[in-house]
Write an enzyme that holds these catalytic residues in place. Structure first.
Site, PDB file in Angstrom:
ATOM      1  N   HIS A 129      25.828  37.697  93.771  1.00  0.00           N
ATOM      2  CA  HIS A 129      25.079  37.119  92.656  1.00  0.00           C
ATOM      3  C   HIS A 129      25.601  36.681  91.723  1.00  0.00           C
ATOM      4  O   HIS A 129      25.477  35.821  91.029  1.00  0.00           O
ATOM      5  CB  HIS A 129      23.843  38.370  92.685  1.00  0.00           C
ATOM      6  CG  HIS A 129      22.738  38.081  91.513  1.00  0.00           C
ATOM      7  ND1 HIS A 129      22.023  36.726  91.728  1.00  0.00           N
ATOM      8  CD2 HIS A 129      22.845  38.358  90.357  1.00  0.00           C
ATOM      9  CE1 HIS A 129      21.166  36.527  90.487  1.00  0.00           C
ATOM     10  NE2 HIS A 129      21.796  37.381  89.955  1.00  0.00           N
ATOM     11  N   LYS A 191      13.245  27.968  82.741  1.00  0.00           N
ATOM     12  CA  LYS A 191      12.162  28.984  83.171  1.00  0.00           C
ATOM     13  C   LYS A 191      11.801  30.078  82.113  1.00  0.00           C
ATOM     14  O   LYS A 191      12.880  30.569  81.586  1.00  0.00           O
ATOM     15  CB  LYS A 191      12.493  29.842  84.444  1.00  0.00           C
ATOM     16  CG  LYS A 191      11.549  30.740  85.217  1.00  0.00           C
ATOM     17  CD  LYS A 191      12.022  31.255  86.337  1.00  0.00           C
ATOM     18  CE  LYS A 191      13.014  32.178  86.299  1.00  0.00           C
ATOM     19  NZ  LYS A 191      13.365  32.709  87.732  1.00  0.00           N
TER      20      LYS A 191
HETATM   21  C1  R5P Z   1      17.966  35.038  90.244  1.00  0.00           C
HETATM   22  O1  R5P Z   1      18.523  35.356  89.289  1.00  0.00           O
HETATM   23  C2  R5P Z   1      18.455  34.754  91.509  1.00  0.00           C
HETATM   24  O2  R5P Z   1      19.313  33.729  91.395  1.00  0.00           O
HETATM   25  C3  R5P Z   1      17.252  34.245  92.501  1.00  0.00           C
HETATM   26  O3  R5P Z   1      16.699  32.989  91.807  1.00  0.00           O
HETATM   27  C4  R5P Z   1      16.083  35.152  92.572  1.00  0.00           C
HETATM   28  O4  R5P Z   1      16.915  36.435  92.746  1.00  0.00           O
HETATM   29  C5  R5P Z   1      15.156  34.937  93.787  1.00  0.00           C
HETATM   30  O5  R5P Z   1      14.280  35.965  93.642  1.00  0.00           O
HETATM   31  P1  R5P Z   1      12.973  35.552  94.075  1.00  0.00           P
HETATM   32  O6  R5P Z   1      12.716  34.848  95.385  1.00  0.00           O
HETATM   33  O7  R5P Z   1      12.188  36.837  94.116  1.00  0.00           O
HETATM   34  O8  R5P Z   1      12.181  34.697  92.884  1.00  0.00           O
END
Ligand code: R5P
Length: 292
Positions: A129, A191
């Site tokens: 991540h 966002k």
């Molecule tokens: C956020 O920082 C990550 O890169 C993903 O966008 C996120 O963890 C995705 O999570 P979800 O599918 O629950 O929106």
């Protein structure tokens, strides 16, 4: 590679098998019996190399069970091998890499101690991540990316005037890398979450750019699908053509896949760091390159 064992954890059987073939190593399989109280009993079948073992085990849900299985496999391998490499294709807990609010435990610090304590001399992850999580590790750590593998897949599709899109500013660099590999342009959406009601608002400076085009939304992972759904709904309103999703780790919790499709996504494509319906892109060659 002679004298090397690939130890296949239960969560990464297909990837471990492919990796062992690629590097011509001996495959050691594991079988797991989970008792009614949740404890795992792991049994290995095959001979572990005295020289080097590579343990392959992703840490997706059940996260703590898969983590403990990874540590147990490493510990067992270290009893025989003088070098143990932990290949953790999806490294769960990587989002807990800093103290966002006072008092929060940075679980990546705990993982760093656990992997070292179990006997790993190196850890390899695919699209972690954030590499911030690796700064707590005192053993060697390496992040490899599935982006070239994902791009290769998308190049085979017939897309109309494709554009790469990041669902948020945090993923901008990833989208940029994907676009560069593909030879395309990219944009990153903004966002914004309302602090009072928690609602997410999406904005972009160049909304006109998406009209009539096929888009590839790029993210490192999909968990609940919320990020992808919000972005898709916004992009569809801007009159784009089709929306594809490219991600490395498709956790797709609960009915995320269904909800994503309902929001208008044509296809979700992910890597085999987490096995599943959408995991059609093999990253064993990328991992193999990091090992040899
Ligand atoms: C956020 O920082 C990550 O890169 C993903 O966008 C996120 O963890 C995705 O999570 P979800 O599918 O629950 O929106």
């Amino acid at each position: 590679m002679s004298n090397v064992s690939v130890i296949s954890g239960k969560s990464s059987e297909e990837l471990a098998r492919k990796l062992s073939k690629k590097i011509k190593a001996n495959l050691v399989k594991s079988s797991v019996r989970v008792f009614p109280d949740g404890e795992s009993k792991i049994t290995l079948s095959g001979k572990i190399s005295k020289k080097k073992s590579i343990v392959v085990q992703s840490i997706y849900p059940p996260v703590d069970t898969n983590l403990l299985q990874a540590l147990s496999l490493i510990s067992k391998a270290r009893e025989t091998s003088s070098q143990v490499i932990a290949v953790i294709p999806y490294l769960g807990y990587a989002r807990q890499d800093r103290e966002f609010l006072s008092g929060e435990i940075v679980t990546m610090k705990v993982l760093a101690k656990l992997f070292k304590g179990a006997g790993a001399s190196k850890i390899i992850a695919v699209d972690i991540h954030s590499t911030i999580g690796f700064k707590y590790f005192t053993i060697k750590s390496q992040n490899v990316t599935a982006i070239p593998n994902l791009v290769k897949y998308f190049k085979k599709l017939s897309l109309k005037n494709p554009l790469i899109v990041s669902p948020d500013q945090g993923g901008k660099e990833r989208a940029k890398e994907f676009a560069k590999e593909f030879g395309l342009e990219y944009i990153a959406l903004h966002k914004k979450r309302d602090k009072k009601n928690g609602k997410v608002q999406i904005k972009t400076k160049n909304a006109d750019e998406v009209i009539g085009r096929d888009l590839i939304l790029v993210d490192d992972m999909i968990s609940t699908g919320g990020s992808i759904i919000n972005a898709t709904q916004f992009l569809k309103k801007q009159k784009c053509r089709r929306v594809y999703v490219a991600c490395t780790h498709a956790l797709l919790m609960n009915d995320a896949e269904k909800k994503i499709r309902k929001s208008g996504v044509t296809k979700i494509v992910s890597a085999n760091t987490i096995p599943g319906k959408t995991s059609v892109v093999d990253v064993s060659d990328t991992i193999a390159k990091a090992i040899v």
